[in-house]
Design a protein around this motif. Structure first.
Motif, mmCIF file in Angstrom:
data_model
loop_
_atom_site.group_PDB
_atom_site.id
_atom_site.type_symbol
_atom_site.label_atom_id
_atom_site.label_comp_id
_atom_site.label_asym_id
_atom_site.label_seq_id
_atom_site.Cartn_x
_atom_site.Cartn_y
_atom_site.Cartn_z
ATOM 1 N N LYS A 283 20.465 7.003 3.382
ATOM 2 C CA LYS A 283 19.671 7.738 4.370
ATOM 3 C C LYS A 283 18.712 6.821 5.136
ATOM 4 N N ASN A 284 18.555 5.608 4.620
ATOM 5 C CA ASN A 284 17.608 4.653 5.195
ATOM 6 C C ASN A 284 16.192 5.223 5.215
ATOM 7 N N VAL A 285 15.808 5.748 4.085
ATOM 8 C CA VAL A 285 14.487 6.355 3.905
ATOM 9 C C VAL A 285 13.850 5.764 2.656
ATOM 10 N N ALA A 286 12.576 5.442 2.771
ATOM 11 C CA ALA A 286 11.796 4.998 1.621
ATOM 12 C C ALA A 286 10.864 6.127 1.210
ATOM 13 N N TYR A 287 10.550 6.148 -0.081
ATOM 14 C CA TYR A 287 9.739 7.237 -0.612
ATOM 15 C C TYR A 287 8.561 6.670 -1.410
ATOM 16 N N CYS B 34 9.423 7.730 4.422
ATOM 17 C CA CYS B 34 9.330 6.818 5.555
ATOM 18 C C CYS B 34 10.745 6.599 6.068
ATOM 19 N N ALA B 35 11.041 7.173 7.222
ATOM 20 C CA ALA B 35 12.355 7.028 7.831
ATOM 21 C C ALA B 35 12.323 5.899 8.842
ATOM 22 N N ALA B 36 13.317 5.047 8.769
ATOM 23 C CA ALA B 36 13.358 3.879 9.641
ATOM 24 C C ALA B 36 14.529 3.944 10.606
ATOM 25 N N TYR C 277 0.610 4.796 5.095
ATOM 26 C CA TYR C 277 1.475 4.134 6.065
ATOM 27 C C TYR C 277 2.577 3.366 5.341
ATOM 28 N N CYS C 278 3.749 3.334 5.944
ATOM 29 C CA CYS C 278 4.750 2.383 5.467
ATOM 30 C C CYS C 278 4.807 1.218 6.442
ATOM 31 N N HIS C 279 5.200 0.093 5.916
ATOM 32 C CA HIS C 279 5.177 -1.156 6.671
ATOM 33 C C HIS C 279 6.413 -1.977 6.332
ATOM 34 N N VAL C 280 6.966 -2.581 7.368
ATOM 35 C CA VAL C 280 8.035 -3.555 7.172
ATOM 36 C C VAL C 280 7.775 -4.715 8.110
ATOM 37 N N VAL D 261 8.713 6.337 10.648
ATOM 38 C CA VAL D 261 8.093 7.646 10.733
ATOM 39 C C VAL D 261 7.825 8.144 9.325
ATOM 40 N N GLU D 262 6.535 8.294 9.006
ATOM 41 C CA GLU D 262 6.146 8.829 7.705
ATOM 42 C C GLU D 262 6.043 10.348 7.777
#
Length: 115
Positions: A75-79, A22-24, A94-97, A5-6
């Motif tokens: 927090k398992n969040v990317a910025y 980006c919360a995963a 968008y974030c992508h994994v 979720v961005e």
């Protein structure tokens, strides 16, 4: 199930800054790569930046020096910190994994840079 979720998009004037998040869930950013992409109106989705599991960042040329990718493992969040924004940065970000070879995308967050 992996969900991304961005957030953090919005309107900004040229020269201003925004920080995207980006919360995963169902996926740990710790020791795994996360990538940011963007898609401008009428354009294909384009790579912006990546952060490897070892914490090494890499940037597309337009992002280098202005954008910073990071993560908070607790927090398992990317910025994606975006500074000195330009009108041409207007896009959905968008974030992508990738987990076990399966790609996952969030729904994106819109960034609009204009006067």
């Amino acid at each position: 199930q992996v969900q991304l979720v961005e957030s953090g998009g919005g309107w900004a004037q040229p020269g201003e800054s925004l920080r995207l998040s980006c919360a995963a869930s169902g996926y740990s950013f710790r020791n795994n790569i996360v990538t940011w992409y963007r898609q401008a109106p009428g354009s294909q989705r384009a790579w912006v930046a990546s952060l490897t599991g070892g914490g090494y960042p890499d940037y597309e040329e337009f992002a280098r020096g202005r954008f910073t990718v990071s993560r908070d493992n607790a927090k398992n969040v990317a910025y994606l910190q975006m500074n000195a924004l330009k009108p041409e940065d207007t896009a959905v970000y968008y974030c992508h994994v990738s987990a076990r070879g399966v790609p996952y995308w969030g729904n994106g967050t819109l960034v609009n840079v204009s006067v």
